[in-house]
Structures are given as C-alpha cells and as structure tokens.
Design a protein around this motif. Sequence first.
Motif, PDB file in Angstrom:
ATOM      1  N   THR A  89      -6.896  21.854  -2.552  1.00  0.00           N
ATOM      2  CA  THR A  89      -7.177  22.360  -1.206  1.00  0.00           C
ATOM      3  C   THR A  89      -8.672  22.299  -0.920  1.00  0.00           C
ATOM      4  O   THR A  89      -9.092  21.893   0.175  1.00  0.00           O
ATOM      5  CB  THR A  89      -6.660  23.800  -1.055  1.00  0.00           C
ATOM      6  OG1 THR A  89      -5.240  23.803  -1.266  1.00  0.00           O
ATOM      7  CG2 THR A  89      -6.948  24.340   0.336  1.00  0.00           C
ATOM      8  N   LEU A 131     -10.633  20.188   2.002  1.00  0.00           N
ATOM      9  CA  LEU A 131     -11.589  20.820   2.909  1.00  0.00           C
ATOM     10  C   LEU A 131     -12.933  20.094   2.868  1.00  0.00           C
ATOM     11  O   LEU A 131     -13.575  19.897   3.910  1.00  0.00           O
ATOM     12  CB  LEU A 131     -11.772  22.288   2.541  1.00  0.00           C
ATOM     13  CG  LEU A 131     -10.580  23.210   2.766  1.00  0.00           C
ATOM     14  CD1 LEU A 131     -10.923  24.636   2.356  1.00  0.00           C
ATOM     15  CD2 LEU A 131     -10.136  23.180   4.218  1.00  0.00           C
ATOM     16  N   ALA A 173     -10.014  25.638   9.484  1.00  0.00           N
ATOM     17  CA  ALA A 173     -10.085  25.815   8.035  1.00  0.00           C
ATOM     18  C   ALA A 173     -11.344  26.560   7.625  1.00  0.00           C
ATOM     19  O   ALA A 173     -11.318  27.421   6.740  1.00  0.00           O
ATOM     20  CB  ALA A 173     -10.023  24.456   7.347  1.00  0.00           C
ATOM     21  N   SER A 193     -10.878  30.192   8.159  1.00  0.00           N
ATOM     22  CA  SER A 193      -9.723  30.817   7.534  1.00  0.00           C
ATOM     23  C   SER A 193     -10.110  31.439   6.194  1.00  0.00           C
ATOM     24  O   SER A 193     -10.818  30.815   5.400  1.00  0.00           O
ATOM     25  CB  SER A 193      -8.619  29.775   7.308  1.00  0.00           C
ATOM     26  OG  SER A 193      -7.537  30.315   6.590  1.00  0.00           O
ATOM     27  N   VAL A 219      -3.416  22.664   5.213  1.00  0.00           N
ATOM     28  CA  VAL A 219      -3.738  21.877   6.411  1.00  0.00           C
ATOM     29  C   VAL A 219      -2.743  22.184   7.516  1.00  0.00           C
ATOM     30  O   VAL A 219      -3.110  22.318   8.688  1.00  0.00           O
ATOM     31  CB  VAL A 219      -3.759  20.369   6.084  1.00  0.00           C
ATOM     32  CG1 VAL A 219      -3.851  19.530   7.358  1.00  0.00           C
ATOM     33  CG2 VAL A 219      -4.937  20.039   5.169  1.00  0.00           C
ATOM     34  N   CYS A 247      -3.630  25.530   9.045  1.00  0.00           N
ATOM     35  CA  CYS A 247      -4.796  25.409   9.928  1.00  0.00           C
ATOM     36  C   CYS A 247      -4.433  24.669  11.213  1.00  0.00           C
ATOM     37  O   CYS A 247      -4.940  24.989  12.292  1.00  0.00           O
ATOM     38  CB  CYS A 247      -5.931  24.696   9.202  1.00  0.00           C
ATOM     39  SG  CYS A 247      -6.602  25.611   7.804  1.00  0.00           S
TER      40      CYS A 247
END
Length: 246
Positions: free
Chosen positions: A41, A45, A145, A148, A161, A164
């Motif tokens: 993840t 990002l 993102a 978050s 994803v 988001c």
Amino acid sequence: MVGRGLWISSDPGLAKLLIEEARERGDLIQGRFLDTYSNLTLKTLSLLGWARRFCPQAHFMAKVDDDVLFNPSSLLHFLNRSRNPYEQGDLYLGRVHLHVAPDRDPDGKHYLPSGAYPPSVFPDYCSGTAYVLSRSALLKISLAASASPLSTPLPPEDVFVGLCARTAGVLPSHCPLFSGGPGVPYGRCCYQAMVSIHHVPPREMLHYWADVHISRPCSWLGIRASLGLCKVRAMLGTALGLEQGL
C-alpha cells in the motif's frame, strides 16, 4: 517502483545493477519505505504521489504488477473505441471485484481486524494486478489517500485505492480484457486482445510478447473465438485446481 530493504543493502551487486538500470533506462523509482509485501500500500501511495508530481502531461497512468503481461496497444485500442482519450473525466479502469469481505482470519495473508476496518464488505475496487487511472482520477485518489489515516495493519493496496476512490467520488469501471485472478491459458489471438494477463513468469513474458507482436494480427472473429476459449479454459483450470485442493 522499488523501496528500501535488506535485499538491497545486503547485496551490493544488486544495488549496483539497480543503479545501472536506472541510468541506462530511466525506468526505476525508489521510495522511502521498506520494500515488503505488507507495505505494498505504501508502495502504491509513493507511485501515485510521484506520478501526480512528475507526470502532469500524462492523460492516463497504468499501475501494473511485475508478474503481469501488459499490452499497451490493446489498452489504447480499447480507450479509443470506448471514449475520447483526451476528454476530461474520471477513469478508474480494470477488473472490478464486487462485494469482497475483509479477511478476519489472523493467519490469513490479507488479515484485517475489525478495528482497522469495521464494515463487513469493501467498496467495489479494481484488482491491483493492473488498473488504469485518468489524470483527474489520479489527482482525486492521490489527494484522498494523503488525507486518509493509515490503519495498522494496512488494507491490501488495491482495496485501499478503492477506499480512496470512493471517498473521492470516483467509481471503478470493469473491463473484461483485464485478468485479475486465475491465470489465462496462452492463445495468440486471445493475448493480442487482452490488456493484462496475471501470473506470467518472466521467461514466458518474453516468448508470448514476441509471438503476439511479431505475428500477423488476428481477425475480429479469431479474437472473439480465442477470448471465449481462453475464458472457458481459465474457468476449467480454476475449478480443477479447487477440486484438487479439496
């Protein structure tokens, strides 16, 4: 896209090869995260942030796993048929997973406790094996993102994803030319039409790529028939695999 980790620092030869590859090809990005499966993840990002910053001229971005055979010409053909490639608008395109429940098994590969994600199902999302974002969708998802909170453990990268995207108001679009789970048995005409094929080893990628792109294009009828046959063979292979597993 790579991160940092013991696999680089413990192997000076590999680190040297990465530097040479970057200098020769200009095709590597290294992020400031430990390159582990649990940090996929964070890797995504980093990729989204890099693309947002350094690729303002790009109308689309494709995120593709390294065990996926990716066919850009088929993607461009699909985009040209389905929409104006230069029109404004959000596109989050791939193989959409519907109504997937979080893995609550502590021994599971994608374990996600209810404290990290309370709902019983994820929002619909595109398989992380390969998906495409338009520039506007990339900006919205990347900004969502960055705002978050990151739970521990992190949700799988494709799920994150998707979360988001929902926050940003971007809906996933399904395309059957993306394979996101079972392997698709090789067929030249089928592979000419597919945008992505999962579970392809590097040596086979080279062989399939050469066979697909050096050979003459298949006819429309040949592609339709081959796609149907590949789908049936993939389903049979999955069913037999499940039966053998039982």
